[in-house]
Design an enzyme around this catalytic site. Sequence first.
Site, PDB file in Angstrom:
ATOM      1  N   SER A  21     -36.895  17.186  10.883  1.00  0.00           N
ATOM      2  CA  SER A  21     -38.016  16.527  11.561  1.00  0.00           C
ATOM      3  C   SER A  21     -38.352  17.237  12.863  1.00  0.00           C
ATOM      4  CB  SER A  21     -37.673  15.066  11.869  1.00  0.00           C
ATOM      5  OG  SER A  21     -38.732  14.489  12.600  1.00  0.00           O
ATOM      6  N   LYS A  27     -33.902  10.819   6.209  1.00  0.00           N
ATOM      7  CA  LYS A  27     -35.162  11.411   6.686  1.00  0.00           C
ATOM      8  C   LYS A  27     -36.340  10.537   6.243  1.00  0.00           C
ATOM      9  CE  LYS A  27     -38.145  14.363   8.388  1.00  0.00           C
ATOM     10  NZ  LYS A  27     -39.317  14.560   7.642  1.00  0.00           N
ATOM     11  N   HIS A  46     -36.318   7.620   8.511  1.00  0.00           N
ATOM     12  CA  HIS A  46     -36.831   8.104   9.808  1.00  0.00           C
ATOM     13  C   HIS A  46     -38.359   8.099   9.794  1.00  0.00           C
ATOM     14  CE1 HIS A  46     -38.704  11.399  12.053  1.00  0.00           C
ATOM     15  NE2 HIS A  46     -37.782  11.248  12.964  1.00  0.00           N
ATOM     16  N   ASN A  47     -38.929   8.646   8.729  1.00  0.00           N
ATOM     17  CA  ASN A  47     -40.394   8.696   8.654  1.00  0.00           C
ATOM     18  C   ASN A  47     -40.996   7.295   8.556  1.00  0.00           C
ATOM     19  OD1 ASN A  47     -39.880  11.432   8.558  1.00  0.00           O
ATOM     20  ND2 ASN A  47     -41.379  11.846   6.966  1.00  0.00           N
ATOM     21  N   GLU A  57     -41.008   5.917  11.897  1.00  0.00           N
ATOM     22  CA  GLU A  57     -42.103   6.600  12.617  1.00  0.00           C
ATOM     23  C   GLU A  57     -43.441   5.898  12.337  1.00  0.00           C
ATOM     24  OE1 GLU A  57     -42.051  10.903  11.856  1.00  0.00           O
ATOM     25  OE2 GLU A  57     -44.183  10.754  11.419  1.00  0.00           O
TER      26      GLU A  57
END
Length: 500
Positions: free
Chosen positions: A148, A202, A205-206, A209
């Site tokens: 990222s 990940k 995480h996105n 976000e």
Amino acid sequence: MTDTESIGRTESTGRPGTPAGTANIGVVGMAVMGSNLARNLAGREGNTVAVYNRSPERTRTLVQEHPEAGFLASESIDDFVASMARPRTAIIMVQAGRGTDAVIEHLAERFEPGDIIVDGGNANFHDTIRREHDLREQGLNFVGAGISGGEDGALHGPSIMPGGSAEAWETLGPILKSIAAVAEGEPCVTHVGTDGAGHFVKMVHNGIEYADMQLIAESYDLLRRVGGHDVDELVQIFERWNEGDLESYLIEITGEVLEQRDADTGKPLVDVIRDEAGSKGTGVWTVQNAVGLGIPVSGIGEAVFARAVSSKPPQRAAVQQSVKSRPEIAQVPDTFADDVRAALYASKVVAYAQGFDLIIAGAKEYGWDIDLGNLAKIWRGGCIIRAQFLNRIVEAYAKNPELESLLVDPYFANAVAEGETAWRRIVGIAAASGIPAPGFSSALSYYDALASDRLPAALIQGQRDFFGAHTYQRIDKDGTFHTLWSDDDRREVDQDSSTR
Ligand code: NAP
């Protein structure tokens, strides 16, 4: 000739069958991410970087523009493989999905047992689990690594979330540590877990976000449309917010986006950008997987849905035409901006708590041993959600690795309690004024649901038992019960004793 092979080579150190080359690391895919990552790698002491791209033009351009990097550039996959020292380690940075599968296939045909293939793209973690399994049978190490930080992160230091085997991490770890961002003196990379663990986190995480961006967008909208702040004032507000416990990359860039003027019209750029938010899929994956695992990630879900609503202009236009009147904007107190800030912070705590719940559930389902504190640490730098806030999460899991929810950590519990009245005020004002605030309001509902001693789920259980004999449990005795709902003979049956 396959689609990853091309003719000729600019420079290489050998051919298959000849002694191994000298590059300790290779990168396949010289688009934005791969070329920047390759430059980052080349800039670190001790690295010799082999590079290759399906279309040789990209490789040629990179080599011409960056002679200082000393790349070992190849124009065929055979030369690329031959240019690497053993165990060979190649990082793939190509289009996720079929592009990645094609490159893996071509590398796997040429790699030998012990070699390492790293997929640094945004792969679906289910694909990563499959690929790791298939390649392990060939004796190859396959590592799905979430990366990222976008283009800038790839060049200057991303946050890296590798999965794969402990054996692969031994070789790969020092290389990835050398290129990762550094936060509080520590590299933003850790071995997250086996096979698909890296791409799973990940993905989450996105998702987080998405939620964070949605909450910031709702804050902006309320401050502007209800608070009456102009864009210049908003820039100052976001700059101020970026100095306290909301300090983060996303708050920082929000100020910068709002500050930008359109060269053609002189208007704030945000006012000439079409209000239809796009997405590339990781938010959707997060929600799909959360639903499958039974984890309420309502903050991420609302963010995904809000983008979907924004991207339906015909439907929006139709409803705008049919709606007779809109509510008046509510009068707001002088503390409005501070109230919005409190609502943002509390909703953000909820979104992160939900995201971490999903990681716990994923780890349990797929057998990963994920250290949540370490994960929060590697998100403190390099990645899009980097923030002061992550330090508090690190502390929370250091104090109690078994936290039921981030919301019960004393620091976060206090922070939410302090902002709670303002949070409720903001949700009420948004609803009264007709301003959509799905992130704020669903976060508050989630918080209230967890905090309620009794939920209407009892009624839902009754309904389910009525139409489907789905049974229920009682608060006052053990067992599984079903009510015979016929009007003339309503009585309860203890399912456990009746089936014994
Ligand atoms: P991209 O636009 O996703 O992909 C273009 C690259 O993929 C080119 O090098 C292209 O080669 C190659 N490619 C596509 N199909 C191929 C095939 N069948 N065989 C061989 N190569 C193939 O590139 P990107 O934006 O640099 O992203 C790379 C990866 O990183 C993606 O998985 C992306 O999701 C992930 N990622 C991107 C960002 C970001 O900010 N952009 C951030 C994090 C992660 P040709 O030049 O020959 O077409």
